[in-house]
Design an enzyme around this catalytic site. Sequence first.
Site, mmCIF file in Angstrom:
data_model
loop_
_atom_site.group_PDB
_atom_site.id
_atom_site.type_symbol
_atom_site.label_atom_id
_atom_site.label_comp_id
_atom_site.label_asym_id
_atom_site.label_seq_id
_atom_site.Cartn_x
_atom_site.Cartn_y
_atom_site.Cartn_z
ATOM 1 N N LYS A 98 90.435 100.669 12.601
ATOM 2 C CA LYS A 98 89.836 100.539 13.925
ATOM 3 C C LYS A 98 88.926 99.326 13.929
ATOM 4 O O LYS A 98 88.215 99.074 12.959
ATOM 5 C CB LYS A 98 89.070 101.833 14.228
ATOM 6 C CG LYS A 98 88.298 101.846 15.531
ATOM 7 C CD LYS A 98 87.673 103.234 15.771
ATOM 8 C CE LYS A 98 86.697 103.208 16.939
ATOM 9 N NZ LYS A 98 85.984 104.487 17.109
ATOM 10 N N ASP A 126 85.944 109.085 12.747
ATOM 11 C CA ASP A 126 85.889 107.626 12.868
ATOM 12 C C ASP A 126 84.685 107.134 12.063
ATOM 13 O O ASP A 126 83.549 107.164 12.543
ATOM 14 C CB ASP A 126 85.739 107.203 14.337
ATOM 15 C CG ASP A 126 87.029 107.438 15.144
ATOM 16 O OD1 ASP A 126 87.833 108.311 14.751
ATOM 17 O OD2 ASP A 126 87.206 106.759 16.176
ATOM 18 N N LYS A 164 93.669 101.359 15.933
ATOM 19 C CA LYS A 164 92.831 101.661 17.093
ATOM 20 C C LYS A 164 91.922 100.492 17.425
ATOM 21 O O LYS A 164 90.896 100.298 16.779
ATOM 22 C CB LYS A 164 91.987 102.919 16.838
ATOM 23 C CG LYS A 164 91.060 103.275 18.018
ATOM 24 C CD LYS A 164 90.301 104.564 17.789
ATOM 25 C CE LYS A 164 89.270 104.799 18.911
ATOM 26 N NZ LYS A 164 88.439 105.995 18.672
#
Lengths: 307, 291, 482
Positions: free
Chosen positions: A207, A144, A243
Amino acid sequence: MNHPSISTELSSLLLSSPSIDQIGALERIARIQSRSIKGAAKLQGLRMALSMIDLTTLEGKDTTGKVRQMCYKAQHLHDQADGLPTVAAVCVYPSFVAEAKKALGTSGIKVASVSTAFPSGQASFEIKRLDTQFAIDNGADEIDMVISRGRFLSGDYQFVYDEIAAIKAICGPVRLKVIFETGELDTLDQVRRVSDLAIGAGADFIKTSTGKIQPAATFPVVLTMLGAIKDHFDKTGQMVGMKPAGGISSSKLALQHLLMVKEVLGEAWLTNEYYRFGASSLANDLLMQYQKQLTGRYQSATYFSID
Amino acid sequence: MEILKTYKLYIGGQFPRTESGRSYLVSSLAGEPLANACLASRKDIRNAVQVARKAHGAWAAKTALNRSQIIYRIAEMLEARKGQFIDELSEAGFGMEEANAEILSCIDRCVYYAGWADKFQALISSVNPVASSHFNFSTPEPMGVVGVLACQNTPLIGFISQILPIIIGGNTVVVLANSKMPLSAISFCEVLATSDVPGGVVNVLTGSIDELLPTLASHMDVNALSLATVSNMPKVFEAQELAIENLKRTQLLVHDFKNQDAQGMEFITDFQEIKTTWHPIEQIAGGAGAY
Amino acid sequence: MSTANWDLDPSMESTAIVQLQPKYDLFIGGCWQKPKSGKYFATYNPADESVLSEIAYGNQDDVNLAVEAARKAYNEVWSKMSGAERGKYLFRIARIMQEKSRELAVLETLDGGKPIRESRDIDIPLACNHFFYYAGWADKLAEAFPGQKPTALGVAGQITPWNFPLLMLAWKIAPALACGNTVVLKPAETTSLTALKFAEICEQAQLPAGVVNIVTGHGDTGAALVANQDLDKIAFTGSTAVGKLIHKACIGTSKKLTLELGGKSANIILEDAPIDQAVEGIINAIFFNQGHVCCAGSRLFVQESIASKVIEKLKFRLQSIYVGNPLDKNTDIGAVNSKKQLETIEKYIALGLEEGAEIFQPTCNLPSKGYYCKPTLFTDVAQSARIAQEEIFGPVLTIQTFRTLEEVVQKANNSPYGLAAGVWTVNGARIFGLSQQLKAGVVWANTYNKFDPTSPFGGYKESGFGREGGRHGLSAYLQFKN
């Protein structure tokens, strides 16, 4: 300010980013939120949401003990109830990847690691490269990364694009989630632009947030990002994952988000291969609602483990 | 030997004869012959509506300030030529005093409406505080082409009182002049032609009301009607009924136009549509940004 | 984890809250009176064709009695009351409507077929707000029209349509009463129940007898109302054809008239539009209330450069439109209001096919009983096709493409109607430019089908005249003595 010229590839990406009308987006969301999710659909939705969680701890005070306990919870959400899924992944700092990997063993639960000088991203590329490599070397299944928001806001889109592409090159088959930290961006137009840019640069997931900045995964931001994913799919047939992270702490919100995914992207995205919730406290609320659906009793937090 | 004036129609800024080649004798109040006026035909109406439609876009698109100045220019030209109009009226049988009063009223009315051109909008517009995040406002817009049955009791003041508020708001007009006393209206068109009023904004026909009014009232490309009451009310009702086919906005005017109170903003706004526009207002920082 | 279907369970609104009588009389002079004809007719739930109640069939005698009652109330009570006191009654009505909002919403859905989501979130709140808004005007009329000495007209005859029964009642009655008029209202025959509930609310609010009279019936009841000699005002919302008949009947009388009629409104999507919000706007424009909306954005104009993208998105979006039982909270498109209307819509769909347009309807299962119509798109439609010219009043969208702004303005205005228009672009200057050119009473820029009590509504051309809502809406119920 002079920026390096923008590549043809990137400029065509940016040109295709449509504007977002915020009020229109809010109306679309209100319409989704007015839907009523009941009965079997609610149970199914709650289970689905649980299976999509990236159970997260990203604190300065994180220890191996904390990480181990969280990993146990990831595999045993609520053993008092039958038929529950496990979460999708745990999300930790690079220094805890090895520990998490070990704790999760053969459970199938993925280990995601934040990287690239999370959460600010304010470091040299060399450090970001090493940060990422370290996480991967320790067994991370997913990375991430954060984007360089300052560069994005100053208009240096090529820098941001190249950085994502470079990290993706390091990742190889490791799944790359690109965090925009939308709370530091301004308009939904920018959210859309950065979504198109990141997808074009090779993001497997996009995300919203680090969880360190408010607001985080708001509905308009998520809707905007889903729109970018849909348009990319319509154009290329490739599915990019989504996400939302931060701010989704109740079952109601989670179910509404899932419904938004269903309506905007379609049911193909309703799997943890393509959708995740970055959350720490959501799991227990989902569990409590699940029990409520099964028993008819409103639940107490006392009965749900807090790891 | 005196040279007599030929009175023609006024269409598209030109003074054509009626396409029908017909005329009728106009007499003074005392019954003495004054001149031949055109006995306009249905085709003249067709032509006039066509040019009025064509002129409408550009006239409506002019700035209100510009329209104001053009109408004020009419007052200037009328002032300069008032002697001619007073003479014309006295030849038609009006007393000097009456003729003088009528023309002075006409000039006053031009000045009055010239002043309205860029003001009525502010008074009838609104910003509407809707209960959602939208900017919402209502503004007037001209209706388009307006058919006018001019006052049949006065030679000029009725005519002017009817058309000025209509055109000041951006409409164009096709006017059926006072049938018995059409000469002043046609002479007034000479003022219009020299006052920067674009051709086609005002179009004036003379002739038989009975013959022309049904054609004007039924014309599908006329958006509204201003009907001064006439002795023959059934004819007006017939016109109203014909006007329904394309839902013309129809105003009946019962005023004595010589009166000072036969003027006002409502004469303008009766020929305006209200358009309401909505647009979202983006919420910046949750609306908590300022201060 | 593999993907699964995730279908929502039905989520039915309970109808237990609705108290219906088996039979309704006329509400005249504050009393429930039997119709002189002795006749009643059934009102149906279009969602399942069941009978909800029996309703009195008013005739000329009933109408005359109602007008007499309204005249008496006007002369003896309402015209003598101060604006402030009138306002208090309206505020009181608004509050009682709010208190009964759930019952009104469910009833509106039962009687008319519209989704509970819409009657609950749109119709009923807007109707309440309309009363609340005009209540506040009652004592401020002089300020609304400075120097014009506004006074009431007297007795108003009002005829409302079936598409927004209570909301249209509010649009008619609230400003009329605020301005000091008394009213006789004839609701549409298929959707009278909320008007009758409203009569009960007037009773509860202790509104003086005769200020509001409700005479139910069919078209001939409305015609009788228009024909009454003692009315000062007619307000009508409905079809252009009937509007013209009413207009004709008013010629030579002193009745002031406002008409809110049909439409075939253009919704224009430019290539720089916020495309996803525009697609949602298109959906709201045409499928709101099953398309039974006079200002529905039924003619879609998409700039050719983005047409295929927009159509693709529309088709995808239609997959998550739920058509079905209007009482299901998840229903987006409910039942068509009546069998007759369904037949009209189906006739137009057949016509569209005949005219060579390409049809798209999503796959969805319609209930076996009741009147339902799938949301329908027609692409490849020519300006000269009848489906692109005539008001269908159903969930049927015609899609045309255009190349230039000039072209789309011409095509949009190329209609006898002029009620509303939509414009979608992020270019502000272009919005104002287009808005100015479009012959329509309402222009929604980057939005569509928004309504508010403060916002004047009404059309150009054959869409009628006069405005309802806002300060402008007051003048329909006032005379001026300047």
